[in-house]
Design a protein around this motif. Structure first.
Motif, PDB file in Angstrom:
ATOM      1  N   ASP A   9     -64.631  25.976  -2.660  1.00 51.51           N
ATOM      2  CA  ASP A   9     -65.635  26.859  -2.878  1.00 51.51           C
ATOM      3  C   ASP A   9     -65.195  28.208  -1.714  1.00 51.51           C
ATOM      4  OD1 ASP A   9     -65.873  25.750  -0.381  1.00 51.51           O
ATOM      5  OD2 ASP A   9     -68.044  25.258  -0.694  1.00 51.51           O
ATOM      6  N   VAL A  10     -64.426  28.213  -0.923  1.00 51.70           N
ATOM      7  CA  VAL A  10     -63.832  29.274  -0.314  1.00 51.70           C
ATOM      8  C   VAL A  10     -62.261  29.569  -0.267  1.00 51.70           C
ATOM      9  CG1 VAL A  10     -63.623  29.867   2.253  1.00 51.70           C
ATOM     10  CG2 VAL A  10     -65.464  28.718   1.525  1.00 51.70           C
ATOM     11  N   PRO A  27     -65.862  25.599  -7.911  1.00 55.36           N
ATOM     12  CA  PRO A  27     -64.449  24.857  -7.777  1.00 55.36           C
ATOM     13  C   PRO A  27     -63.566  24.932  -9.120  1.00 55.36           C
ATOM     14  CG  PRO A  27     -66.464  23.371  -7.614  1.00 55.36           C
ATOM     15  CD  PRO A  27     -66.932  24.854  -7.898  1.00 55.36           C
ATOM     16  N   ALA A  28     -62.322  24.839  -9.110  1.00 54.46           N
ATOM     17  CA  ALA A  28     -61.269  24.877 -10.055  1.00 54.46           C
ATOM     18  C   ALA A  28     -61.486  26.048 -10.934  1.00 54.46           C
ATOM     19  CB  ALA A  28     -61.619  23.681 -11.178  1.00 54.46           C
ATOM     20  N   LEU A  41     -59.628  24.729  -5.569  1.00 57.53           N
ATOM     21  CA  LEU A  41     -59.428  23.490  -5.684  1.00 57.53           C
ATOM     22  C   LEU A  41     -60.482  22.726  -6.357  1.00 57.53           C
ATOM     23  CD1 LEU A  41     -58.038  22.397  -2.164  1.00 57.53           C
ATOM     24  CD2 LEU A  41     -56.825  23.118  -3.958  1.00 57.53           C
ATOM     25  N   ALA A  42     -60.198  21.828  -7.227  1.00 58.04           N
ATOM     26  CA  ALA A  42     -61.097  20.702  -8.122  1.00 58.04           C
ATOM     27  C   ALA A  42     -61.847  20.087  -6.976  1.00 58.04           C
ATOM     28  CB  ALA A  42     -60.432  20.186  -8.897  1.00 58.04           C
ATOM     29  N   ARG A  43     -62.976  20.232  -7.067  1.00 59.19           N
ATOM     30  CA  ARG A  43     -63.985  19.292  -6.063  1.00 59.19           C
ATOM     31  C   ARG A  43     -63.632  17.758  -6.504  1.00 59.19           C
ATOM     32  NH1 ARG A  43     -69.619  21.653  -5.776  1.00 59.19           N
ATOM     33  NH2 ARG A  43     -68.177  23.258  -4.463  1.00 59.19           N
ATOM     34  N   PRO A  44     -63.490  16.670  -5.633  1.00 59.79           N
ATOM     35  CA  PRO A  44     -63.410  15.424  -6.003  1.00 59.79           C
ATOM     36  C   PRO A  44     -65.003  14.867  -6.470  1.00 59.79           C
ATOM     37  CG  PRO A  44     -62.185  15.737  -3.946  1.00 59.79           C
ATOM     38  CD  PRO A  44     -62.859  16.883  -4.385  1.00 59.79           C
TER      39      PRO A  44
END
Length: 337
Positions: A9-10, A27-28, A41-44
């Protein structure tokens, strides 16, 4: 200008001492800022369970930055008259940023001091215990044991929601190189077997890994953990699929390689000079994210920019070496389960 940090998110960019921070992103998702394009980044999956932070190579007491043994080549950087000593500038900046993230723990992965003097250890404790108190966990590095000391030499098991951290002593008193004893690895194996949570192993020295191209020979004088112990660490990690990686300091660089079993073995850059970083770990139900942050207080950036070209007289490109790639600084750990 360079992209220094990306998370789910940043995105953060630096242009010298100027900082551009973009928050509340998706994300992503691909974004372009100042002509540079990057994908968050993709968030887990699942809930965010905990966060914690690490630093390494903080070097309280150091006064000459960029010195290699007795080699006179530089450039060597020093604090200017009237300035706060640069280890204090960088560590105070790191602590302020970490404190604002409200971590469950703050882990220091060695080289707390320059020469292991009592005054240097006191300066370290004044800064880090003063900021984090009972959230602090510490292991020594080679600089902390050159006089044969045994402060901070006990392995530490740290549990928090969603993850356990095995913080392991890799220092050999009076030596630069590192080791992990068989008894320590047995302890790690027993601990990993005792939990269903993800386990992240941490120490000061980087792991030796075989070069897939055959260019790295086994050498008992390897600058990090000796090859035999590195292989033994790989064997423990291969046995326990909940161990997701090993992270170290020591080399003052950001780099990710793979153990023989395929698990990442990671190096995080130093606090004390360029680029001047600390690492955050975000633990979700579905995985763990590493996010490296460049210390961005104005005085920290002014100092770390002065260190961008350390060792240039030797032909070394320290800027590229220390910074590594964005993908080596910020990523989601592969899920082994």
């Amino acid at each position: 200008m360079e992209i220094t940090t990306v998370s789910d998110d940043v995105i953060v960019l630096h242009d010298g001492c100027d900082v551009y921070r973009y928050e509340d992103l998706q994300p992503a998702t691909q974004y372009t800022f100042h002509g540079l394009t990057v994908t968050t980044l993709a968030r887990p999956e699942g809930e965010l369970l905990s966060t914690f932070a690490t630093v390494n190579d903080v070097h309280f007491g150091e006064v000459d930055c960029g010195v290699i043994d007795d080699d006179p080549r530089g450039p060597i950087q020093r604090s200017r008259p009237g300035e706060m000593p640069y280890p204090e500038i960088m560590n105070q900046g790191a602590c302020a940023e970490i404190l604002a993230t409200h971590p469950a723990y703050v882990i220091v992965k060695g080289d707390l001091t320059h020469a292991g003097s009592d005054i240097e250890f006191d300066a370290f404790r004044d800064c880090y215990v003063g900021h984090f108190a009972d959230k602090l966990r510490v292991i020594r590095g080679n600089h902390d044991a050159y006089l044969g000391q045994h402060l901070y030499d006990e392995d530490v098991w740290i549990e928090m929601p969603g993850i356990c951290v095995a913080l392991m002593d890799t220092a050999i008193p009076t030596e630069t190189t590192g080791d992990i004893a068989a008894g320590q690895l047995a302890w790690l194996s027993e601990r990993a077997a005792s939990t269903d949570l993800a386990v992240l192993v941490m120490g000061h020295h980087q792991q030796w890994t075989p070069d897939p191209n055959g260019g790295t020979r086994r050498n008992e004088n390897y600058f990090g953990i000796n090859p035999d112990s590195s292989d033994a660490l790989n064997d423990v990690v291969a046995k326990h699929r909940n161990i997701i990686g090993y992270t170290a300091g020591h080399t003052h660089r950001h780099r990710v390689r793979s153990m023989a079993c395929g698990v990442p073995t990671i190096e995080i850059g130093c606090v004390k000079d360029f680029p001047g970083t600390w690492a955050q770990y975000r633990v979700y139900e579905g995985g763990v994210m590493q996010v490296v942050h460049r210390i961005s207080s104005p005085d920290a950036l002014e100092w770390s920019e002065r260190c961008r070209h350390l060792y240039a007289d030797t032909g070394m490109d320290y800027e590229s070496y220390a910074l590594g790639t964005l993908a080596e600084r910020c990523f989601v750990f592969p899920n082994r389960s």
